[in-house]
Design a protein around this motif. Sequence first.
Motif, mmCIF file in Angstrom:
data_model
loop_
_atom_site.group_PDB
_atom_site.id
_atom_site.type_symbol
_atom_site.label_atom_id
_atom_site.label_comp_id
_atom_site.label_asym_id
_atom_site.label_seq_id
_atom_site.Cartn_x
_atom_site.Cartn_y
_atom_site.Cartn_z
ATOM 1 N N GLY A 1 0.679 -1.331 -0.073
ATOM 2 C CA GLY A 1 0.002 -0.115 -0.116
ATOM 3 C C GLY A 1 0.806 1.296 -0.093
ATOM 4 O O GLY A 1 1.924 1.150 0.254
ATOM 5 N N PRO A 2 0.256 2.417 -0.387
ATOM 6 C CA PRO A 2 1.137 3.637 -0.285
ATOM 7 C C PRO A 2 1.847 3.954 0.997
ATOM 8 O O PRO A 2 2.819 4.695 0.653
ATOM 9 C CB PRO A 2 0.254 4.597 -0.761
ATOM 10 N N ASN A 3 1.431 3.603 2.062
ATOM 11 C CA ASN A 3 1.781 4.050 3.481
ATOM 12 C C ASN A 3 2.630 2.841 4.208
ATOM 13 O O ASN A 3 2.875 2.907 5.278
ATOM 14 C CB ASN A 3 1.005 4.516 4.295
ATOM 15 N N ASP A 4 3.004 1.891 3.432
ATOM 16 C CA ASP A 4 3.774 0.843 3.754
ATOM 17 C C ASP A 4 5.216 1.062 3.952
ATOM 18 O O ASP A 4 5.752 1.624 3.048
ATOM 19 C CB ASP A 4 3.366 -0.497 3.112
ATOM 20 N N ILE A 5 5.856 0.224 4.940
ATOM 21 C CA ILE A 5 7.170 0.243 5.170
ATOM 22 C C ILE A 5 7.833 -0.896 4.143
ATOM 23 O O ILE A 5 7.318 -2.140 4.021
ATOM 24 C CB ILE A 5 7.684 -0.202 6.376
ATOM 25 N N THR A 6 8.820 -0.484 3.328
ATOM 26 C CA THR A 6 9.398 -1.520 2.236
ATOM 27 C C THR A 6 10.202 -2.576 2.950
ATOM 28 O O THR A 6 10.795 -2.242 3.989
ATOM 29 C CB THR A 6 10.319 -0.797 1.462
ATOM 30 N N ASP A 7 10.072 -3.762 2.566
ATOM 31 C CA ASP A 7 11.048 -4.947 3.242
ATOM 32 C C ASP A 7 12.455 -4.482 3.099
ATOM 33 O O ASP A 7 12.762 -4.104 1.868
ATOM 34 C CB ASP A 7 10.602 -6.130 2.522
ATOM 35 N N PRO A 8 13.216 -4.653 4.045
ATOM 36 C CA PRO A 8 14.664 -4.152 3.734
ATOM 37 C C PRO A 8 15.511 -5.140 2.773
ATOM 38 O O PRO A 8 16.258 -4.648 2.090
ATOM 39 C CB PRO A 8 15.107 -4.576 5.119
ATOM 40 N N GLY A 9 14.925 -6.385 2.715
ATOM 41 C CA GLY A 9 15.420 -7.271 1.441
ATOM 42 C C GLY A 9 15.134 -6.765 0.067
ATOM 43 O O GLY A 9 16.075 -6.897 -0.662
ATOM 44 N N VAL A 10 13.961 -6.225 0.210
ATOM 45 C CA VAL A 10 13.529 -5.790 -1.343
ATOM 46 C C VAL A 10 14.319 -4.510 -1.499
ATOM 47 O O VAL A 10 14.879 -4.111 -2.610
ATOM 48 C CB VAL A 10 11.905 -5.301 -1.209
ATOM 49 N N PHE A 11 14.355 -3.643 -0.286
ATOM 50 C CA PHE A 11 15.272 -2.309 -0.524
ATOM 51 C C PHE A 11 16.604 -2.610 -1.072
ATOM 52 O O PHE A 11 17.312 -2.297 -2.045
ATOM 53 C CB PHE A 11 15.284 -1.611 0.790
ATOM 54 N N ALA A 12 17.187 -3.575 -0.411
ATOM 55 C CA ALA A 12 18.732 -3.941 -0.678
ATOM 56 C C ALA A 12 18.798 -4.508 -2.236
ATOM 57 O O ALA A 12 19.876 -4.182 -3.120
ATOM 58 C CB ALA A 12 19.197 -5.029 0.260
ATOM 59 N N THR A 13 17.698 -5.573 -2.693
ATOM 60 C CA THR A 13 17.936 -5.862 -4.050
ATOM 61 C C THR A 13 17.863 -4.564 -5.201
ATOM 62 O O THR A 13 18.510 -4.636 -5.944
ATOM 63 C CB THR A 13 16.728 -6.844 -4.339
ATOM 64 N N VAL A 14 16.900 -3.673 -4.767
ATOM 65 C CA VAL A 14 16.351 -2.544 -5.713
ATOM 66 C C VAL A 14 17.552 -1.650 -5.586
ATOM 67 O O VAL A 14 18.117 -1.418 -6.712
ATOM 68 C CB VAL A 14 15.312 -1.930 -5.073
ATOM 69 N N THR B 1 13.792 0.710 12.839
ATOM 70 C CA THR B 1 14.624 -0.519 12.286
ATOM 71 C C THR B 1 14.718 -0.615 10.798
ATOM 72 O O THR B 1 15.964 -1.023 10.403
ATOM 73 C CB THR B 1 13.595 -1.663 12.891
ATOM 74 N N ALA B 2 13.843 -0.224 10.042
ATOM 75 C CA ALA B 2 13.917 -0.133 8.740
ATOM 76 C C ALA B 2 14.943 0.594 8.026
ATOM 77 O O ALA B 2 15.707 0.342 7.551
ATOM 78 C CB ALA B 2 12.622 0.083 7.988
ATOM 79 N N THR B 3 14.883 1.975 8.734
ATOM 80 C CA THR B 3 15.692 2.846 8.454
ATOM 81 C C THR B 3 17.404 2.385 8.340
ATOM 82 O O THR B 3 18.154 2.693 7.511
ATOM 83 C CB THR B 3 15.631 4.038 9.218
ATOM 84 N N THR B 4 17.631 1.835 9.466
ATOM 85 C CA THR B 4 18.979 1.205 10.028
ATOM 86 C C THR B 4 19.307 0.037 8.936
ATOM 87 O O THR B 4 20.439 0.200 8.304
ATOM 88 C CB THR B 4 18.870 0.699 11.470
ATOM 89 N N ALA B 5 18.281 -0.541 8.542
ATOM 90 C CA ALA B 5 18.698 -1.719 7.737
ATOM 91 C C ALA B 5 18.929 -1.132 6.364
ATOM 92 O O ALA B 5 19.927 -1.523 5.430
ATOM 93 C CB ALA B 5 17.616 -2.540 7.498
ATOM 94 N N TYR B 6 18.227 -0.257 5.993
ATOM 95 C CA TYR B 6 18.552 0.650 4.382
ATOM 96 C C TYR B 6 19.732 1.368 4.618
ATOM 97 O O TYR B 6 20.480 1.128 3.524
ATOM 98 C CB TYR B 6 17.210 1.640 4.358
ATOM 99 N N ASN B 7 20.167 1.831 5.523
ATOM 100 C CA ASN B 7 21.420 2.577 5.670
ATOM 101 C C ASN B 7 22.572 1.676 5.647
ATOM 102 O O ASN B 7 23.635 2.054 5.184
ATOM 103 C CB ASN B 7 21.509 3.557 6.875
ATOM 104 N N ASN B 8 22.627 0.517 6.315
ATOM 105 C CA ASN B 8 23.409 -0.339 6.074
ATOM 106 C C ASN B 8 23.625 -0.996 4.705
ATOM 107 O O ASN B 8 24.871 -0.909 4.085
ATOM 108 C CB ASN B 8 23.127 -1.565 6.961
#
Length: 513
Positions: A225-238, A414-421
């Motif tokens: 959905g538009p207001n959802d938090i992206t899965d960190p694994g998806v973010f890493a792949t993207v 938690t998500a922000t930390t994962a993205y930043n790593n």
Amino acid sequence: MIKNFKWLLLVSLTFVACSKSDDTTVVSNSSDGLPLTAGSADFSRYVSLGNSLTSGYSDSALFIEGQKGSYPAILAEQFALVGGGAFTIPFMNDNVGGLLLGGTQIQGPRLYFNGSAPVPVSGTPTTEITNHLTGPFNNLGIPGAKSFHLLASGYGNVAGVATGQANPYYVRFASSATSKVIDDATVQNPTFFSLWIGNNDVLAYAISGGTGTNQIGNLNPATYGPNDITDPGVFATVYNTLVTNLTANGAKGVIANIPDVTSVPFFTTVPTDPIPALPAASAGQLNALFGGINSALASFGLPARFVTLSTSQNNPLLIKDESLMNISSQITSALMAPPYNYQPATAGFIGSIYGQARHASKAPASRDYILLTAQTVIGTTQSGAPSPFNTVGVSYPMQDNTTLTATETAEVKTATTAYNNTIESLATSKGLAFMNANLFLTQVANGGITADGFTMTSTYVTGNAFSLDGVHPSPRGQALIANKFIEAINLKYGSNLKGVDIGKYRILFPASL
């Protein structure tokens, strides 16, 4: 029993520049007397990718002057001094801001400060998204874009705007209805790029008050959905795919990490305790009610949810916390029994509104954040709720979309930390310059950063760093961000670019441009 409290956010605001402070971080932009050089970087074809921060979005809108003052535009001006080429921008039609779709206004206009509060500028947007612009464009900052949107085919298809599958800003200048943002970047064969993406992967959740879903474990962003938090694994792949594509032909670049959302004034301006001292009768009635619920909670071995309200100092907001055990039925049953003997309808109503209610916390370990937009409802009367249970934030809980609770904040962090790593790791492995936006904006929020005689803080309206929407940079904030990117580029590539004088940039945009 309880009067409607008129809570005023902007009391005694002045437009004086902040003075220097001994405990701020100082950024020097003075010339070292050495010639300007590109170092090992080639700035001849520069492309920037990102979201609203990159586009120049400001004051809740995108408009020409904001685009001209975006950090990529400032960078391009400095790059031009050492061989950088033209930098094209998909300009809006006006300085009103906002968009039209088929003649119907769908966004805007921008805000300005009228001396008392932020208000919309007069005028009607004239930017019609179906009037297509011919590119290519160097600034590919797209307001609202999440990381995976840069890889999505059809993100610029006007037919998908109504369903949220396409972005109205990208519709204006996408190379085709099926194009991808990343392809519109790489087709230009950039020699240098900047990438600042990922903020919206958590920010959309945060500014909605956590009304979305934390999609951790869901690897299919098409179902988000538009207001959802992206899965960190998806973010890493993207993110890996984006950087791999951008560097495929040897381009150098700079990437930035994701700031902590709680460092921006949208989350820190409204305090957790804005309710003034209560009259004795009001405080007594509410304390009796809340004290009874606390006692019931204790009998079940659960912690108290309410504090004792004060008649001499400010009180915390009453909020709804969906992470709490719902005790609506227990409250209802207790109120129908002696000594209360409430009628079932009244007891049921009270149980329904207080089942997941508690007082907001400002303790660092359990801090709740009240959204900037919540200021319009605090102290108002809740329609349909009987007195004395109808004063929003006092006797009627603030709803989920007005607050970011401590539990929701933890999810965002938690998500922000994962993205930043992921981002920092890729900067290292790909040999790219890295701008630590998280550290930088944390410094702005905690004491400020001083440059060129001005201190930049996150104080709403007068802090110099942020625009009136409380999220996006002010003109001077964009200049400071550009300087931070320049510092990172100089450090990595041995270039000798000079930062701009931030004092030459506006604090806020005026009503008329």
